[in-house]
Design a protein around this motif. Structure first.
Motif, short mmCIF file in Angstrom:
data_model
loop_
_atom_site.label_atom_id
_atom_site.label_comp_id
_atom_site.label_asym_id
_atom_site.label_seq_id
_atom_site.Cartn_x
_atom_site.Cartn_y
_atom_site.Cartn_z
N ALA A 165 0.82 -1.21 0.00
CA ALA A 165 0.00 0.00 0.00
C ALA A 165 0.86 1.27 0.00
O ALA A 165 0.50 2.26 -0.64
CB ALA A 165 -0.94 0.00 1.19
N ARG A 166 1.98 1.24 0.70
CA ARG A 166 2.86 2.42 0.74
C ARG A 166 3.39 2.75 -0.64
O ARG A 166 3.43 3.91 -1.05
CB ARG A 166 4.02 2.15 1.70
N VAL A 167 3.78 1.72 -1.38
CA VAL A 167 4.29 1.91 -2.74
C VAL A 167 3.17 2.37 -3.67
O VAL A 167 3.31 3.34 -4.43
CB VAL A 167 4.93 0.60 -3.26
N ARG A 168 2.04 1.67 -3.61
CA ARG A 168 0.90 2.01 -4.46
C ARG A 168 0.43 3.45 -4.22
O ARG A 168 0.27 4.23 -5.17
CB ARG A 168 -0.26 1.06 -4.18
N ASP A 169 0.23 3.82 -2.96
CA ASP A 169 -0.33 5.13 -2.66
C ASP A 169 0.64 6.25 -3.00
O ASP A 169 0.22 7.34 -3.43
CB ASP A 169 -0.73 5.20 -1.19
N THR A 170 1.93 6.01 -2.82
CA THR A 170 2.91 7.05 -3.16
C THR A 170 2.93 7.31 -4.66
O THR A 170 2.79 8.45 -5.11
CB THR A 170 4.32 6.64 -2.69
N ILE A 171 3.07 6.25 -5.45
CA ILE A 171 3.20 6.42 -6.89
C ILE A 171 1.89 6.89 -7.52
O ILE A 171 1.85 7.90 -8.24
CB ILE A 171 3.68 5.12 -7.54
N LEU A 172 0.80 6.20 -7.27
CA LEU A 172 -0.47 6.58 -7.88
C LEU A 172 -0.96 7.93 -7.34
O LEU A 172 -1.62 8.70 -8.06
CB LEU A 172 -1.52 5.50 -7.68
#
Length: 296
Positions: A165-172
């Motif tokens: 979720a940390r990766v997804r939310d940062t990039i998107l």
């Protein structure tokens, strides 16, 4: 007349009554035809409908293009997945790299992460069979990474469905706030941003139009370029191992629709010497017609 016959006739009458409005309504409207690609332009696209759980539009999905700035998504994934926390300075670099397609920020992460090894690692982890690093003769050119529309769509699906979720939310999160202007002064509202209504999240890519935009993009103003110099890359030698080397490329990719229904990638290579404005018109028109051809 027997009771059983009356019951059958009653059931048939009810069935006709239910079916009649469907007949009067006529057949459902046919989807628009897929877009026509202009002569001299090479185009590939792929659209995945997350609501239907299937691909709904495809052309040359595995055809390789040089990535230009679309590879910045892979750079960001590799950086974030290899560390538990992000220093404030790096968080700022990620923001301008993803929102405003900043090249210096991308080069900083590229050099730190081992250049082409970033692509090797992420391609292996995400299962990107068409994605390869730049040729050994050009290790510093992250934009010479090769990829396909299929792999771009697969990358977005990884972020949505499998990434932490940390990766997804940062990039998107950054791609949902893409700026109208790149830090190099080029307008990056072509393709999805111009052709589709919000909501969307986008990562654009362009290469081969020189380093100075014909009309510098102005935030809050009319960001559309009206002309362009002849592509500098078209004057270079072929045989480099880079897809479409010698032709300018323009890519639009991202998520569109309510709940990120559509995952889209439209990759294009244009005739040598094409202007920025003409190339922008072509890719935006293709994207708009592609969107109209999708199921409602």
């Amino acid at each position: 007349m027997s009771g059983s016959y009356r019951r059958v006739r009653t059931k048939l009458s009810a069935a006709v009554a239910v079916a009649l409005p469907l007949v009067l309504a006529g057949p459902p409207a046919a989807a628009a035809a897929p877009p026509r690609v202009p002569a001299g332009t090479t185009a590939a696209w792929l659209v995945f409908d997350r609501k239907a759980g299937t691909f709904v539009a495809t052309r040359n999905a595995h055809r390789k293009f040089r990535s230009a700035s679309v590879v910045k998504i892979l750079i960001a994934i590799d950086y974030l997945e290899r560390r538990a926390s992000v220093p404030e300075a790096d968080a700022r670099l990620l923001e301008i790299m993803l929102r405003s397609s900043d090249d210096d920020a991308a080069s900083t992460f590229w050099d730190r992460g081992g250049k082409g090894q970033i692509v090797v690692r992420t391609a292996r982890r995400l299962g990107l069979a068409d994605t390869t690093p730049p040729p050994r003769s050009k290790p510093g050119f992250w934009g010479y990474t090769s990829l396909s529309a299929y792999d771009v769509v697969r990358t977005y699906r990884y972020l949505l469905d499998r990434a932490d979720a940390r990766v997804r939310d940062t990039i998107l999160g950054h791609l949902r706030h893409a700026t109208p202007c790149g830090t190099d002064g080029f307008d990056q509202t072509f393709g999805i941003p111009d052709a589709l209504p919000r909501p969307w999240a986008v990562k654009q890519g362009w290469s081969g139009f020189g380093t100075t935009p014909p009309t510098r993009c102005r935030p809050g103003g009319d960001a559309r370029a009206v002309g362009a110099p002849i592509s500098w890359i078209a004057q270079r030698a072929a045989g480099s191992g880079v897809p479409d080397y010698g032709r300018p490329v323009l890519h639009t990719s991202g998520l569109a629709g309510k709940d990120d229904r559509y995952v889209m990638a439209v990759l294009t290579a244009h005739p040598a010497g094409s202007t920025w404005s003409a190339s922008v018109r072509r890719v935006t028109t293709l994207t708009a017609r592609l969107h109209r051809s999708l199921p409602a």
